[in-house]
Design a protein around this motif. Structure first.
Motif, PDB file in Angstrom:
ATOM      1  N   ARG A  73     -91.360 109.100  20.897  1.00  0.00           N
ATOM      2  CA  ARG A  73     -92.093 109.959  19.966  1.00  0.00           C
ATOM      3  C   ARG A  73     -93.603 109.785  20.070  1.00  0.00           C
ATOM      4  O   ARG A  73     -94.365 110.478  19.398  1.00  0.00           O
ATOM      5  CB  ARG A  73     -91.632 109.686  18.537  1.00  0.00           C
ATOM      6  N   PHE A  74     -94.050 108.854  20.908  1.00  0.00           N
ATOM      7  CA  PHE A  74     -95.477 108.611  21.105  1.00  0.00           C
ATOM      8  C   PHE A  74     -95.899 109.110  22.484  1.00  0.00           C
ATOM      9  O   PHE A  74     -95.224 108.836  23.480  1.00  0.00           O
ATOM     10  CB  PHE A  74     -95.791 107.119  21.020  1.00  0.00           C
ATOM     11  N   VAL A  75     -97.012 109.835  22.527  1.00  0.00           N
ATOM     12  CA  VAL A  75     -97.605 110.244  23.799  1.00  0.00           C
ATOM     13  C   VAL A  75     -99.068 109.802  23.807  1.00  0.00           C
ATOM     14  O   VAL A  75     -99.673 109.586  22.752  1.00  0.00           O
ATOM     15  CB  VAL A  75     -97.509 111.765  24.016  1.00  0.00           C
ATOM     16  N   VAL A  76     -99.626 109.664  24.997  1.00  0.00           N
ATOM     17  CA  VAL A  76    -101.026 109.274  25.170  1.00  0.00           C
ATOM     18  C   VAL A  76    -101.730 110.377  25.933  1.00  0.00           C
ATOM     19  O   VAL A  76    -101.245 110.827  26.971  1.00  0.00           O
ATOM     20  CB  VAL A  76    -101.150 107.933  25.919  1.00  0.00           C
ATOM     21  N   SER A  77    -102.860 110.818  25.418  1.00  0.00           N
ATOM     22  CA  SER A  77    -103.633 111.882  26.054  1.00  0.00           C
ATOM     23  C   SER A  77    -104.879 111.309  26.722  1.00  0.00           C
ATOM     24  O   SER A  77    -105.571 110.460  26.154  1.00  0.00           O
ATOM     25  CB  SER A  77    -104.050 112.926  25.016  1.00  0.00           C
ATOM     26  N   ASP A  78    -105.172 111.819  27.908  1.00  0.00           N
ATOM     27  CA  ASP A  78    -106.386 111.408  28.621  1.00  0.00           C
ATOM     28  C   ASP A  78    -107.503 112.428  28.479  1.00  0.00           C
ATOM     29  O   ASP A  78    -108.473 112.404  29.225  1.00  0.00           O
ATOM     30  CB  ASP A  78    -106.081 111.156  30.098  1.00  0.00           C
TER      31      ASP A  78
END
Length: 218
Positions: A73-78
């Protein structure tokens, strides 16, 4: 508990220098309270309100990705790391709003940041793009708020988290979270002094720090 299946999003930005359990637990508690399915962590590339981070952007991005690798449920954006110039929150939120025009966006910030919120670029427009979830202890010092921010809070404060689902942005909500007295500054200090910060951050993040020799004393 019913989980949202649309594009609703809880957002946490920061330097994550390094990311630790204080970051992760706070945003998870907000996610659960809002019953949203997705959290987006956004490491800052060039934060405008503080000195340059200790670790380079690619390391902070890598550590954030490692920290949530097993949490679907967690995403990381660059998106901020890959953007030139200062990492202004309003610019990031504009891009997110274009991608999710009708979604509930809820940005998490700590109490200390909120007390200085009126110094952020286009801070009033930020509230047209997202809800603001202010985390911290109860009994915060309202008298410390600048007048413009106090007036905005009077107009936009919401005391029922369920009301945030009635519109995609615009409310300010205060969320009391589990008090974890963990700071990136203390973790860096421990590492610089040859001490272990284990159990303050995910083991995999600490392994990465040690393998790259980050935060070592000069």
């Amino acid at each position: 508990m019913k989980i949202s299946t649309n594009n609703d999003l809880v957002i946490l930005g920061g330097t994550f220098d390094p990311i630790h359990y204080g970051h992760l637990r706070a945003v998870e508690e907000v996610r659960q309270a809002l019953k949203t399915a997705e959290v987006m962590l956004i490491p800052a590339g060039h934060p405008p309100h503080r000195k340059s981070p200790w670790a380079a952007a690619q390391h902070r991005l890598a550590m954030a990705r490692i920290a949530v690798a097993h949490h679907p449920r967690f995403v990381v954006s660059d998106r901020e790391v890959g953007r030139e110039g200062p990492s202004y929150t309003v610019d990031t939120l504009r891009t997110l709003r274009l991608e999710r025009p009708d979604a509930l966006l809820a940005m998490v910030i700590g109490m200390d940041a909120f007390l200085r919120f009126d110094t952020w670029r286009d801070w009033q427009q930020i509230l047209e793009l997202t809800h603001l979830i202010v985390t911290g202890r109860p009994g915060w010092p309202a008298a410390e708020l600048p007048e413009a921010l106090r007036q905005t809070l009077y107009q936009r404060r919401c005391d029922d988290i369920h009301q945030l689902h009635q519109q995609p942005a615009g409310f300010i909500f205060f969320q009391t979270i589990t008090a974890l007295e963990i700071s990136a500054t203390s973790i860096r200090s421990l590492l610089a002094n040859g001490q272990s910060p284990r159990f303050l951050l995910p083991d995999e993040v600490l392994d990465y720090i040690e393998s790259k020799g980050l935060y070592q004393s000069p």
